[in-house]
Design a protein around this motif. Structure first.
Motif, PDB file in Angstrom:
ATOM      1  N   TRP A  76      -3.506   3.892  -5.176  1.00  0.00           N
ATOM      2  CA  TRP A  76      -4.293   3.042  -6.067  1.00  0.00           C
ATOM      3  C   TRP A  76      -5.780   3.081  -5.739  1.00  0.00           C
ATOM      4  O   TRP A  76      -6.604   2.754  -6.582  1.00  0.00           O
TER       5      TRP A  76
ATOM      6  N   ARG B 178       0.844  -1.192   0.000  1.00  0.00           N
ATOM      7  CA  ARG B 178       0.000   0.000   0.000  1.00  0.00           C
ATOM      8  C   ARG B 178       0.880   1.242   0.000  1.00  0.00           C
ATOM      9  O   ARG B 178       1.926   1.268   0.644  1.00  0.00           O
TER      10      ARG B 178
ATOM     11  N   ASP C 157      -4.608   7.327  -0.864  1.00  0.00           N
ATOM     12  CA  ASP C 157      -4.149   6.035  -1.361  1.00  0.00           C
ATOM     13  C   ASP C 157      -3.894   6.133  -2.865  1.00  0.00           C
ATOM     14  O   ASP C 157      -4.785   6.519  -3.636  1.00  0.00           O
TER      15      ASP C 157
ATOM     16  N   ARG D 212       0.500   5.585   0.316  1.00  0.00           N
ATOM     17  CA  ARG D 212      -0.284   6.801   0.511  1.00  0.00           C
ATOM     18  C   ARG D 212       0.621   8.001   0.275  1.00  0.00           C
ATOM     19  O   ARG D 212       1.737   8.055   0.787  1.00  0.00           O
TER      20      ARG D 212
END
Length: 292
Positions: A106, A97, A104, A99
């Motif tokens: 994605w 992930r 985010d 950020r």
């Protein structure tokens, strides 16, 4: 952003009482509560990327501070370009992930891309446009008012010493000029975070100093610059915060002083961290040089 060749959950806070339930004000003379730490500009968790059997990025975690000049450093093939490509939404990770500026990458790509500027390695531009036309097109594509785009373009062309070449086709620009017009395009919408992949590679000293001055002014305003490099002297002279990467992993991260530690220079600390001390001494090349 071109790929490097042959590269190889959180805790929840306890909620405080609602502000409207009779919370007493602080007594006179009581110091105000400490300000909250600013959220990171970039937060990376468990990022992985493979290309076939080759692991390019091996589950890295990173928290890059806001308002700083951040260097992502490592030898060729360390995974820097792959990492920046995933962080900026140009390459989808296999796992993990990211950020950026609190969003985010994605999950909310539109919000992220409106807040970042990117100057990739191997920069590709619309070469049949002039420098001014390129900036005009880029700004309007981002939804900025035409008059504002033109004003900002004029200022950037002047500061980056491109005013005299503003009507020249980009295809005829030198390497340094291409880097500068690419930087202008990346800065035009005033991003919160600017990502630069080897921004000084192949740039002459005069152009490099111009770029450096603009970037230093940009970070002084509270914005964040994240750039990759393998030139330690440059990183040491520019950066507040450094992450050292090798073999797809983060070997060290922190302020410049923390990463350098007791080493005499960042270069020495870097060689130790990536396991390169004593490598390539050339002792086996006893035939090279000397009398024939």
């Amino acid at each position: 952003m071109p790929e490097e060749q042959h590269e190889p959950g959180g805790t929840s806070a306890t909620a405080g009482p609602p502000a409207d339930i009779g919370t007493a004000p602080p007594a006179a003379g009581t110091a105000p509560p400490a300000a909250e730490t600013a959220p990171p500009a970039v937060q990376v968790e468990g990022l992985w990327k493979r290309f076939g059997e080759q692991i390019a990025v091996a589950g890295i975690d990173l928290s890059l501070p806001a308002g700083k000049f951040v260097g992502l450093v490592g030898p060729n093939g360390a995974g820097k370009t792959t990492t920046l490509s995933m962080v900026t939404g140009l390459l989808r990770p296999d796992q993990g992930r990211v950020r950026v500026a609190g969003h985010d990458v994605w999950g909310d790509p539109v919000a992220v891309k409106g807040r970042i500027g990117v100057l990739p390695e191997g920069l590709r531009l619309f070469e049949r446009l002039s420098g001014r036309e390129l900036l005009g097109y880029t700004g309007r594509l981002r939804g900025l008012p035409g008059a504002e785009v033109d004003q900002r373009a004029t200022q950037l062309l002047d500061v980056l010493d491109l005013a005299g070449a503003q009507h020249k086709l980009v295809v005829d620009y030198s390497t340094g000029m291409r880097k500068k017009i690419g930087l202008a395009a990346a800065l035009l919408h005033n991003p919160e975070v600017l990502f630069l992949d080897e921004p000084f590679e192949g740039v002459d000293p005069v152009s490099a100093q111009t770029v450096r001055t603009v970037l230093e002014r940009y970070t002084e305003s509270g914005a964040t610059v994240v750039f990759s490099s393998h030139v330690m002297e440059l990183v040491e002279s520019l950066c507040d915060w450094v992450a050292v990467m090798a073999g797809g992993r983060i070997r060290a991260e922190g302020t410049l002083a923390e990463v350098r530690g007791d080493a005499p220079s960042l270069q020495s600390a870097f060689l130790e961290l990536v396991g390169a001390h004593g490598r390539g001494t050339g002792e086996t090349l006893d035939w090279l040089g000397g009398a024939r």
